[in-house]
Design a protein around this motif. Structure first.
Motif, PDB file in Angstrom:
ATOM      1  N   ALA A  25       3.778  10.425  -6.829  1.00  0.00           N
ATOM      2  CA  ALA A  25       4.760  10.732  -7.869  1.00  0.00           C
ATOM      3  C   ALA A  25       4.074  11.214  -9.140  1.00  0.00           C
ATOM      4  CB  ALA A  25       5.611   9.497  -8.164  1.00  0.00           C
ATOM      5  N   GLU A  26       2.958  10.605  -9.475  1.00  0.00           N
ATOM      6  CA  GLU A  26       2.212  11.025 -10.660  1.00  0.00           C
ATOM      7  C   GLU A  26       1.651  12.434 -10.472  1.00  0.00           C
ATOM      8  OE1 GLU A  26      -0.661   7.943 -11.059  1.00  0.00           O
ATOM      9  OE2 GLU A  26       0.744   6.489 -11.921  1.00  0.00           O
ATOM     10  N   GLU A  27       1.169  12.725  -9.271  1.00  0.00           N
ATOM     11  CA  GLU A  27       0.647  14.065  -8.979  1.00  0.00           C
ATOM     12  C   GLU A  27       1.765  15.101  -9.046  1.00  0.00           C
ATOM     13  OE1 GLU A  27      -1.517  16.428  -5.261  1.00  0.00           O
ATOM     14  OE2 GLU A  27      -1.359  14.238  -5.255  1.00  0.00           O
ATOM     15  N   ALA A  28       2.930  14.753  -8.501  1.00  0.00           N
ATOM     16  CA  ALA A  28       4.062  15.673  -8.527  1.00  0.00           C
ATOM     17  C   ALA A  28       4.542  15.907  -9.954  1.00  0.00           C
ATOM     18  CB  ALA A  28       5.200  15.111  -7.677  1.00  0.00           C
ATOM     19  N   ALA A  29       4.549  14.849 -10.751  1.00  0.00           N
ATOM     20  CA  ALA A  29       4.993  14.976 -12.137  1.00  0.00           C
ATOM     21  C   ALA A  29       4.063  15.900 -12.919  1.00  0.00           C
ATOM     22  CB  ALA A  29       5.048  13.605 -12.795  1.00  0.00           C
ATOM     23  N   ALA A  30       2.766  15.813 -12.623  1.00  0.00           N
ATOM     24  CA  ALA A  30       1.808  16.678 -13.308  1.00  0.00           C
ATOM     25  C   ALA A  30       2.041  18.139 -12.942  1.00  0.00           C
ATOM     26  CB  ALA A  30       0.386  16.256 -12.946  1.00  0.00           C
ATOM     27  N   PHE A  31       2.309  18.402 -11.651  1.00  0.00           N
ATOM     28  CA  PHE A  31       2.589  19.767 -11.224  1.00  0.00           C
ATOM     29  C   PHE A  31       3.831  20.308 -11.910  1.00  0.00           C
ATOM     30  CE2 PHE A  31       5.281  22.374  -8.480  1.00  0.00           C
ATOM     31  CZ  PHE A  31       4.484  23.483  -8.295  1.00  0.00           C
ATOM     32  N   THR A  90      15.167  24.110  -2.180  1.00  0.00           N
ATOM     33  CA  THR A  90      15.565  22.820  -2.761  1.00  0.00           C
ATOM     34  C   THR A  90      14.822  22.481  -4.043  1.00  0.00           C
ATOM     35  OG1 THR A  90      16.024  20.511  -2.189  1.00  0.00           O
ATOM     36  CG2 THR A  90      13.911  21.416  -1.442  1.00  0.00           C
ATOM     37  N   GLY A  91      13.616  23.043  -4.231  1.00  0.00           N
ATOM     38  CA  GLY A  91      12.896  22.778  -5.488  1.00  0.00           C
ATOM     39  C   GLY A  91      12.604  21.301  -5.673  1.00  0.00           C
ATOM     40  N   THR A  92      13.162  20.710  -6.698  1.00  0.00           N
ATOM     41  CA  THR A  92      12.928  19.296  -7.008  1.00  0.00           C
ATOM     42  C   THR A  92      13.812  18.364  -6.198  1.00  0.00           C
ATOM     43  OG1 THR A  92      14.579  19.269  -8.791  1.00  0.00           O
ATOM     44  CG2 THR A  92      12.341  19.923  -9.381  1.00  0.00           C
ATOM     45  N   GLY A  93      14.663  18.909  -5.340  1.00  0.00           N
ATOM     46  CA  GLY A  93      15.568  18.069  -4.555  1.00  0.00           C
ATOM     47  C   GLY A  93      16.787  17.595  -5.319  1.00  0.00           C
ATOM     48  N   ARG A  94      17.063  18.214  -6.448  1.00  0.00           N
ATOM     49  CA  ARG A  94      18.147  17.758  -7.307  1.00  0.00           C
ATOM     50  C   ARG A  94      19.509  17.767  -6.599  1.00  0.00           C
ATOM     51  NH1 ARG A  94      20.821  14.457 -10.245  1.00  0.00           N
ATOM     52  NH2 ARG A  94      22.574  15.434 -11.345  1.00  0.00           N
ATOM     53  N   ARG A 141       0.829  -1.202   0.000  1.00  0.00           N
ATOM     54  CA  ARG A 141       0.000   0.000   0.000  1.00  0.00           C
ATOM     55  C   ARG A 141       0.870   1.261   0.000  1.00  0.00           C
ATOM     56  NH1 ARG A 141      -3.400  -3.549   3.056  1.00  0.00           N
ATOM     57  NH2 ARG A 141      -2.310  -3.046   5.017  1.00  0.00           N
ATOM     58  N   LEU A 142       2.016   1.200   0.683  1.00  0.00           N
ATOM     59  CA  LEU A 142       2.947   2.333   0.659  1.00  0.00           C
ATOM     60  C   LEU A 142       3.456   2.575  -0.761  1.00  0.00           C
ATOM     61  CD1 LEU A 142       4.808   4.460   1.963  1.00  0.00           C
ATOM     62  CD2 LEU A 142       6.445   2.616   2.396  1.00  0.00           C
ATOM     63  N   VAL A 143       3.835   1.514  -1.450  1.00  0.00           N
ATOM     64  CA  VAL A 143       4.320   1.639  -2.830  1.00  0.00           C
ATOM     65  C   VAL A 143       3.246   2.254  -3.714  1.00  0.00           C
ATOM     66  CG1 VAL A 143       5.055   0.354  -4.870  1.00  0.00           C
ATOM     67  CG2 VAL A 143       6.000  -0.230  -2.622  1.00  0.00           C
ATOM     68  N   SER A 144       2.009   1.809  -3.546  1.00  0.00           N
ATOM     69  CA  SER A 144       0.901   2.346  -4.342  1.00  0.00           C
ATOM     70  C   SER A 144       0.669   3.818  -4.039  1.00  0.00           C
ATOM     71  CB  SER A 144      -0.363   1.537  -4.053  1.00  0.00           C
ATOM     72  OG  SER A 144      -1.468   2.064  -4.753  1.00  0.00           O
ATOM     73  N   LEU A 145       0.745   4.170  -2.758  1.00  0.00           N
ATOM     74  CA  LEU A 145       0.556   5.571  -2.363  1.00  0.00           C
ATOM     75  C   LEU A 145       1.653   6.447  -2.946  1.00  0.00           C
ATOM     76  CD1 LEU A 145      -0.984   7.623  -0.520  1.00  0.00           C
ATOM     77  CD2 LEU A 145       0.656   7.024   1.271  1.00  0.00           C
ATOM     78  N   ARG A 146       2.893   5.990  -2.880  1.00  0.00           N
ATOM     79  CA  ARG A 146       4.007   6.764  -3.431  1.00  0.00           C
ATOM     80  C   ARG A 146       3.879   6.915  -4.940  1.00  0.00           C
ATOM     81  NH1 ARG A 146       9.439   4.623  -0.210  1.00  0.00           N
ATOM     82  NH2 ARG A 146       9.228   6.011   1.583  1.00  0.00           N
ATOM     83  N   ARG A 147       3.388   5.894  -5.602  1.00  0.00           N
ATOM     84  CA  ARG A 147       3.220   5.972  -7.053  1.00  0.00           C
ATOM     85  C   ARG A 147       2.201   7.056  -7.403  1.00  0.00           C
ATOM     86  NH1 ARG A 147       1.326   1.215  -7.871  1.00  0.00           N
ATOM     87  NH2 ARG A 147       3.374   0.226  -7.986  1.00  0.00           N
ATOM     88  N   MET A 201       6.286  22.034  -4.595  1.00  0.00           N
ATOM     89  CA  MET A 201       7.654  21.667  -4.952  1.00  0.00           C
ATOM     90  C   MET A 201       8.198  20.606  -4.011  1.00  0.00           C
ATOM     91  SD  MET A 201       8.262  23.106  -7.732  1.00  0.00           S
ATOM     92  CE  MET A 201       9.898  22.418  -7.852  1.00  0.00           C
ATOM     93  N   LEU A 202       7.814  20.665  -2.742  1.00  0.00           N
ATOM     94  CA  LEU A 202       8.262  19.645  -1.804  1.00  0.00           C
ATOM     95  C   LEU A 202       7.682  18.278  -2.168  1.00  0.00           C
ATOM     96  CD1 LEU A 202       8.007  21.592   1.575  1.00  0.00           C
ATOM     97  CD2 LEU A 202      10.081  20.954   0.336  1.00  0.00           C
ATOM     98  N   SER A 203       6.481  18.266  -2.716  1.00  0.00           N
ATOM     99  CA  SER A 203       5.901  17.004  -3.184  1.00  0.00           C
ATOM    100  C   SER A 203       6.729  16.426  -4.324  1.00  0.00           C
ATOM    101  CB  SER A 203       4.455  17.220  -3.638  1.00  0.00           C
ATOM    102  OG  SER A 203       3.631  17.607  -2.561  1.00  0.00           O
ATOM    103  N   VAL A 204       7.181  17.306  -5.222  1.00  0.00           N
ATOM    104  CA  VAL A 204       8.053  16.868  -6.317  1.00  0.00           C
ATOM    105  C   VAL A 204       9.362  16.316  -5.751  1.00  0.00           C
ATOM    106  CG1 VAL A 204       9.341  17.606  -8.354  1.00  0.00           C
ATOM    107  CG2 VAL A 204       7.056  18.523  -7.946  1.00  0.00           C
ATOM    108  N   ALA A 205       9.942  17.052  -4.797  1.00  0.00           N
ATOM    109  CA  ALA A 205      11.217  16.620  -4.214  1.00  0.00           C
ATOM    110  C   ALA A 205      11.067  15.273  -3.510  1.00  0.00           C
ATOM    111  CB  ALA A 205      11.732  17.681  -3.249  1.00  0.00           C
ATOM    112  N   ARG A 206       9.992  15.117  -2.743  1.00  0.00           N
ATOM    113  CA  ARG A 206       9.794  13.849  -2.031  1.00  0.00           C
ATOM    114  C   ARG A 206       9.664  12.681  -3.006  1.00  0.00           C
ATOM    115  NH1 ARG A 206       6.599  17.218   1.661  1.00  0.00           N
ATOM    116  NH2 ARG A 206       7.724  17.262   3.654  1.00  0.00           N
TER     117      ARG A 206
END
Length: 338
Positions: free
Chosen positions: A118-124, A166-170, A109-115, A191-196
């Protein structure tokens, strides 16, 4: 921990930690928080339990010093703490059966939640990529900027990296082989969602990101061996004040790396890209560093190539805290600083 030897835990704290960890739901929570930070909402979804119940378990773990909580706007993130109780909790989780059906289902369930995150962050990020790509096209390739940063910092290992804006955490990824602990600060929850999402994908459990004000950092003084401010100052009304705050967070002998534009006249960056400053001169930055009691160690100008007269120069400034390492307590003098 009251002058206990490194890695040792006073008996009272040891008993408190074992009591806090000795419950099935709390073991499940720890098994998840070992893998990264999560909110109460995340944990209720994964464990299928009520918010009050999850919050109660988290409160007990916090009181025992096993986990830490980090408020971020209306949210609160939890992650495994540092020091003896947290390390003991990590060992307890490591002793659990890897194929335990309950823990395995939690992990799925953690893997599914992170996925999904990640999709939401990618859209942003995709919605803003055009502006970012436009800015990057105005100066030397980012790979050259990153190579110059690595060259100035050097290859020695150090304890703590602080990445402001930090932005994307690069940069937490870029320097991941050198630091023991990485902390990224940004004002934007999106942006923190993207970095995470990026840190999760890279498996960087030793790095974390926090929401915070660059003028009032959510870290204690003497926290960082290396602080980096990459392409952030030109968005600020008071860059000098941000440098003062960055200096406050440095340990004795710690270093500050600034990366930004040299002076330019591209007014559209102010009008369309929210730039407050059109670059910075050597004298201007030098004065700010001096006011922050930092010594300028090195500068590097990355200038456009021939025939690229409309492109911007990127400048790197490396400064160092003037306090000598011997100002540290005796127990800390053996720790290698950046």
């Amino acid at each position: 921990m009251n002058n206990e030897p490194e890695g040792k835990i006073p008996v009272e704290d040891l008993v408190g930690c074992l009591r806090a960890c000795g419950e099935t739901t709390r073991i499940r929570l720890l098994a998840l928080l070992v893998l990264g930070e999560l909110t109460v909402k995340d944990l209720t979804v994964i464990l299928g339990q009520s918010q009050p119940r999850i919050s109660r378990h988290l409160k007990l773990l916090c009181e025992a010093g096993v986990i830490k909580r980090y408020p971020e706007g209306a949210w609160v993130y939890y992650r495994l703490g540092e020091g003896g109780p947290a390390e003991l909790a990590r060992r307890i989780v490591a002793q659990s059966e890897q194929d335990d059906p309950v823990l395995a289902a939690d992990h799925e369930r953690l893997v599914s939640l992170r996925r999904a995150k990640a999709e939401e962050a990618a859209a942003f990020f995709a919605a803003r990529a055009n502006n970012w790509d436009k800015e990057r096209s105005l100066h030397v390739p980012e790979v050259a900027v990153e190579a110059a940063m690595r060259a100035l910092v050097g290859s020695k290992s150090f304890d703590t990296l602080l990445d402001l804006g930090t932005g994307t955490g690069r940069l937490l990824e870029l320097f991941s082989e050198q630091y023991e602990r990485g902390i990224g600060i940004d004002a934007s929850q999106n942006m923190l969602s993207v970095a995470r999402a990026n840190l999760d994908r890279a498996g960087l459990q030793k790095a974390q990101v926090r929401q915070g004000d660059i003028y009032a950092l959510p870290v204690a003084p003497d926290t960082a061996d290396l602080t980096v401010v990459h392409q952030v100052l030109h968005y600020l009304e008071e860059p000098g004040r941000a440098i003062l705050e960055a200096a406050r967070a440095l340990r004795p002998g710690g270093r500050l790396l600034l990366v930004d534009f040299a002076p330019h006249e591209l007014e559209f960056l102010r009008e369309k890209h929210a730039h407050r400053r059109l670059g910075f001169s050597q004298g201007q930055v030098g004065n700010w560093l001096s006011e922050a009691d930092l010594e300028l160690v090195s500068t590097n100008d990355l200038t456009p190539g021939a025939g690229e007269k409309d492109k911007l120069t990127v400048t790197l400034w490396l400064a160092q805290d003037r306090r000598v390492v011997t100002d540290l307590p005796v127990a800390d003098q053996t720790k290698e600083l950046a």
